[in-house]
Design an enzyme around this catalytic site. Sequence first.
Site, mmCIF file in Angstrom:
data_model
loop_
_atom_site.group_PDB
_atom_site.id
_atom_site.type_symbol
_atom_site.label_atom_id
_atom_site.label_comp_id
_atom_site.label_asym_id
_atom_site.label_seq_id
_atom_site.Cartn_x
_atom_site.Cartn_y
_atom_site.Cartn_z
ATOM 1 N N HIS A 1 0.848 -1.193 0.000
ATOM 2 C CA HIS A 1 0.000 0.000 0.000
ATOM 3 C C HIS A 1 0.883 1.242 0.000
ATOM 4 O O HIS A 1 1.763 1.390 0.851
ATOM 5 C CB HIS A 1 -0.913 0.020 1.228
ATOM 6 C CG HIS A 1 -2.105 -0.871 1.089
ATOM 7 N ND1 HIS A 1 -3.271 -0.674 1.787
ATOM 8 C CD2 HIS A 1 -2.318 -1.973 0.315
ATOM 9 C CE1 HIS A 1 -4.147 -1.606 1.461
ATOM 10 N NE2 HIS A 1 -3.580 -2.410 0.566
ATOM 11 N N TYR B 1 -9.443 5.683 6.809
ATOM 12 C CA TYR B 1 -9.641 6.135 8.185
ATOM 13 C C TYR B 1 -10.709 7.222 8.170
ATOM 14 O O TYR B 1 -10.500 8.288 7.582
ATOM 15 C CB TYR B 1 -8.341 6.698 8.765
ATOM 16 C CG TYR B 1 -7.301 5.657 9.077
ATOM 17 C CD1 TYR B 1 -7.052 5.272 10.386
ATOM 18 C CD2 TYR B 1 -6.549 5.057 8.064
ATOM 19 C CE1 TYR B 1 -6.089 4.318 10.693
ATOM 20 C CE2 TYR B 1 -5.586 4.103 8.353
ATOM 21 C CZ TYR B 1 -5.362 3.738 9.666
ATOM 22 O OH TYR B 1 -4.417 2.791 9.958
ATOM 23 N N PRO C 1 -4.490 0.741 18.447
ATOM 24 C CA PRO C 1 -4.213 0.207 17.106
ATOM 25 C C PRO C 1 -4.344 1.219 15.975
ATOM 26 O O PRO C 1 -4.027 0.893 14.833
ATOM 27 C CB PRO C 1 -5.262 -0.903 16.963
ATOM 28 C CG PRO C 1 -6.382 -0.498 17.865
ATOM 29 C CD PRO C 1 -5.729 0.191 19.034
ATOM 30 N N LYS D 1 1.037 0.301 14.960
ATOM 31 C CA LYS D 1 2.412 0.315 15.453
ATOM 32 C C LYS D 1 2.813 -0.894 16.297
ATOM 33 O O LYS D 1 4.012 -1.136 16.500
ATOM 34 C CB LYS D 1 2.636 1.582 16.292
ATOM 35 C CG LYS D 1 2.685 2.850 15.467
ATOM 36 C CD LYS D 1 4.027 2.999 14.802
ATOM 37 C CE LYS D 1 3.996 3.939 13.636
ATOM 38 N NZ LYS D 1 3.522 3.360 12.383
ATOM 39 N N TYR E 1 3.618 6.886 9.858
ATOM 40 C CA TYR E 1 2.847 5.691 9.504
ATOM 41 C C TYR E 1 3.740 4.617 8.878
ATOM 42 O O TYR E 1 3.621 3.427 9.185
ATOM 43 C CB TYR E 1 1.722 6.061 8.551
ATOM 44 C CG TYR E 1 0.622 5.035 8.486
ATOM 45 C CD1 TYR E 1 -0.527 5.162 9.250
ATOM 46 C CD2 TYR E 1 0.723 3.912 7.667
ATOM 47 C CE1 TYR E 1 -1.525 4.217 9.210
ATOM 48 C CE2 TYR E 1 -0.273 2.955 7.620
ATOM 49 C CZ TYR E 1 -1.397 3.105 8.387
ATOM 50 O OH TYR E 1 -2.397 2.167 8.351
#
Length: 391
Positions: free
Chosen positions: A72, A201, A293, A297, A385
């Site tokens: 991704h 998200y 979550p 991480k 990220y």
Amino acid sequence: MRTTVGIIGAGPAGLLLARLLRNAGIDSVVLEGRDRAYVEQRQRAGILEQGTVDVLRAAGAGERMDREGLRHDGIELRFARRRHRIDFPALTGGSSVMVYAQTEVCKDLIALQLKEGGPLLFEAEALAVEDAATDLPRVRYRSEGREDVLECDYVVGCDGFWGVSRRAVPAGLSRVFERTYPYAWLGVLADVAPSHDELVYARHERGFALLSMRSATVSRLYLQVPAGTDAGEWPDAEIWNELGRRFETADGWTLDRGPITSKSVTPMRSYVHEPMRHGRLFLAGDAAHIVPPTGAKGLNLAVGDVVTFARALTHERETGSSERLDAYSETCLRRVWQAERFSYEMTTMLHRAPEATPFDERIQLARLERLTASRAAETDLAGGYTGFPLE
């Protein structure tokens, strides 16, 4: 039984550490309280940072990941019915993430360990770490109904929050930092192709939602729910209806539905135990720290811990210097606290707190507006990220 490194826990961290040590010519024994089937089936994280991907490849454990994993190059943020994509490679100089479930990482590492590595003992329950402050630490464990002792030069506790390793650190030396959040995630697996090719998200006035995936045919989706929610209280139809509401966009995007095969509720907390080392006992992963979550991480932090230990022990073997082993806790905690910060910021920016006021909600929206209008802010998110550097 005697070994150089006794590893407690055959999750991805313990198994990867055994692999790294084997590649460095250092012997180890892995003790795992559960059976092999349980380890290979327990559902956990599914997002691998660039650094984790690179480590697995270098360790010889990346072949199936590269074949079956889903690379991704970004995520999508949704708020106020709008969509905004964060382009990872463009913002980080080429970094990305890989969707590849923890269960699959464990299967790959277990197969390698049983074929090429040292002893991997399933159904060997660690009971205590003894003499951690001496040069001869020991792990007392139970296997096949009887107690035994594993004598080691070093012990690495990869046995999670509820394991025995952390208990061997004297209470007077321990410092704990934690936050418990008033909400949780209701997570579902569904036999339906993901409705978007990257993670989504979504911040919504009814609460957070996340669209993720386990494969090209299996979706993983999450809803923010109150802490203490029973997954059985949510009928399948209501889950899909609520997901549809929270993912709604002004451009008519639709969420594909399918049979839900599992439901679970994940509590949200932040936790750090300092120090991460006591004598010759080294804590790694959830034994030392937990993150909510939202930032993906947890598994990646555990990988960073065991890479740091393996490199430090290899350095000691090659040079005779224990400097890097002595700095293990400090080195790991720098990365841990940056991950805690990142996860906290992602969580509080996207979730609706039960006591949120109209002012709080406007601040959330302002943070998202700033993030999506500023390349500097986007770069900070993309760098966090895809992963903080492995020291």
